[in-house]
Design a protein around this motif. Structure first.
Motif, PDB file in Angstrom:
ATOM      1  N   VAL A   1       0.826  -1.205   0.000  1.00 58.56           N
ATOM      2  CA  VAL A   1       0.000   0.000   0.000  1.00 58.56           C
ATOM      3  C   VAL A   1       0.866   1.264   0.000  1.00 58.56           C
ATOM      4  O   VAL A   1       0.430   2.340  -0.434  1.00 58.56           O
ATOM      5  N   LEU A   2       2.113   1.138   0.468  1.00 57.20           N
ATOM      6  CA  LEU A   2       2.997   2.306   0.524  1.00 57.20           C
ATOM      7  C   LEU A   2       3.313   2.845  -0.860  1.00 57.20           C
ATOM      8  O   LEU A   2       3.653   4.032  -1.009  1.00 57.20           O
ATOM      9  N   ARG A   3       3.234   1.997  -1.877  1.00 59.33           N
ATOM     10  CA  ARG A   3       3.508   2.468  -3.242  1.00 59.33           C
ATOM     11  C   ARG A   3       2.535   3.570  -3.650  1.00 59.33           C
ATOM     12  O   ARG A   3       2.885   4.487  -4.405  1.00 59.33           O
ATOM     13  N   PHE A   4       1.301   3.485  -3.167  1.00 57.56           N
ATOM     14  CA  PHE A   4       0.272   4.453  -3.540  1.00 57.56           C
ATOM     15  C   PHE A   4       0.584   5.832  -2.956  1.00 57.56           C
ATOM     16  O   PHE A   4       0.354   6.858  -3.592  1.00 57.56           O
ATOM     17  N   PHE A   5       1.142   5.842  -1.733  1.00 56.82           N
ATOM     18  CA  PHE A   5       1.397   7.107  -1.047  1.00 56.82           C
ATOM     19  C   PHE A   5       2.797   7.651  -1.314  1.00 56.82           C
ATOM     20  O   PHE A   5       3.042   8.846  -1.156  1.00 56.82           O
ATOM     21  N   PHE A   6       3.732   6.773  -1.706  1.00 55.40           N
ATOM     22  CA  PHE A   6       5.101   7.198  -1.977  1.00 55.40           C
ATOM     23  C   PHE A   6       5.493   6.720  -3.367  1.00 55.40           C
ATOM     24  O   PHE A   6       5.962   5.592  -3.544  1.00 55.40           O
ATOM     25  N   PRO A   7       5.307   7.573  -4.386  1.00 58.39           N
ATOM     26  CA  PRO A   7       5.554   7.157  -5.782  1.00 58.39           C
ATOM     27  C   PRO A   7       6.965   6.640  -6.024  1.00 58.39           C
ATOM     28  O   PRO A   7       7.168   5.774  -6.874  1.00 58.39           O
TER      29      PRO A   7
END
Length: 336
Positions: A104-110
């Protein structure tokens, strides 16, 4: 007459000689039997010694085999322990799996979208899962001050043996310098509050699959005696399972208990607004957003939903640290 006496004497001597011969023969026969018996006993003794020797050799071989197996098992266990103490996930082969919770971190940290896998850099511990409580502690370098040892001693020593088996304490050391985290570290170290929110989010994602409940702690607190027993009893005595979270301390984010199944929603919300507010204020915001009516004050909403946002009294955790994790800052907050 004389001849007669001589004959009698000869006859007597003959009888005596015959008797003596019989006696001697009898003794010799008896002695021979004894010798035979002795030989038989010696033979049996030799056979017994031989059997014992063979049995001893067999036992020795079995002991050597068992000892070697024990050495192998110990070495195997030691290797497994070493692997669990420091397990680089980037060394996993294709057959091993990594939790997708961090994706899910990919969504918030490109910038993380370029990374193959997202996971804790080093996993330390025994990979304990399936317990009731996961206690999460996020720690950072406070310079010459450290309360972590005192905190861990307090947390663990005040558990019963059964509580210790049914819980896992997770310490997140949020000072990594690995290359794949360097860009994130450079970005967030300028704002301590932002970094703290992200530290808690990483810790929650890691703890989520391990236990039914997640208890947030910090590295500068002391736990009350029998704190986990009191928490367990309190949860079991709640009539409804529809609670949002439970506060076992009113200070900041300390002592907040969540259902692990709800952590994903909390993490998503924290990641959306991690630049705006500290995490304890974001916790109030998500409660107000989900539970309060439009235009309703927080006090009125809290009173109306006190069975959902539950506060346990008295507090089970006391804040003892003075040196803040923010460099150059001191804090004197104490539980009333």
């Amino acid at each position: 007459m004389r001849t007669r006496h001589v004959n009698l004497l000869v006859a007597l001597v003959a009888v005596l000689l015959f008797s003596f011969s019989c006696f001697c023969i009898s003794r010799m026969t008896h002695t021979g039997n004894q010798l035979t018996n002795c030989r038989n006993q010696i033979s049996e003794f030799k056979e017994t010694i031989l059997r014992l020797k063979n049995k001893t050799e067999i036992n020795r071989q079995e002991l050597i085999k068992a000892f070697n197996q024990m050495k192998y098992k110990l070495a195997e266990r030691e290797d497994a322990s070493l692997n669990s103490v420091k397990k680089k996930v980037n060394a996993l082969n294709k057959n091993e799996t990594v939790s997708n919770a961090f994706e899910v971190l990919r969504f918030f940290f490109p910038h993380l979208r370029k990374v193959d896998r997202i996971y804790p850099d080093v996993i330390i511990g025994k990979e304990k899962t399936g317990v009731s409580f996961a206690l999460g502690i996020s720690t950072v370098n406070r310079g010459n001050h450290s309360y972590l040892k005192q905190t861990l001693t307090s947390i663990i020593s005040r558990m019963t043996l059964s509580e210790e088996k049914d819980s896992v304490v997770i310490v997140s050391i949020a000072d990594s310098n690995e290359d794949y985290l360097k860009s994130v570290v450079d970005m967030i170290t300028k704002n301590w509050r932002i970094k703290q929110v992200l530290d808690f989010c990483f810790l929650m994602l890691y703890a989520q699959p391990k236990a039914m409940y997640y208890l947030q702690l910090e590295d500068d607190i002391l736990a009350n005696k029998m704190y986990l027993t009191k928490i367990t009893d309190f949860i079991h005595n709640i009539t409804s399972n529809n609670w949002f979270y439970i506060e076992f301390s009113v200070l900041g984010f300390i002592g907040k208990l969540f259902k692990s199944e709800d952590l994903t929603d909390f993490v998503h919300f924290f990641l959306m607004f991690y630049k705006d507010k500290p995490i304890d204020l974001l916790l109030g915001d998500i409660f107000q957003l989900k539970m309060c009516n439009p235009g309703e004050t927080l006090e009125k909403c809290t009173e109306r939903n006190k069975h959902i946002r539950i506060r346990y009294k008295p507090s089970l955790f006391q804040h003892v640290g003075i040196q803040s994790s923010f460099p150059g800052r001191e804090q004197y907050f104490k539980e009333i």
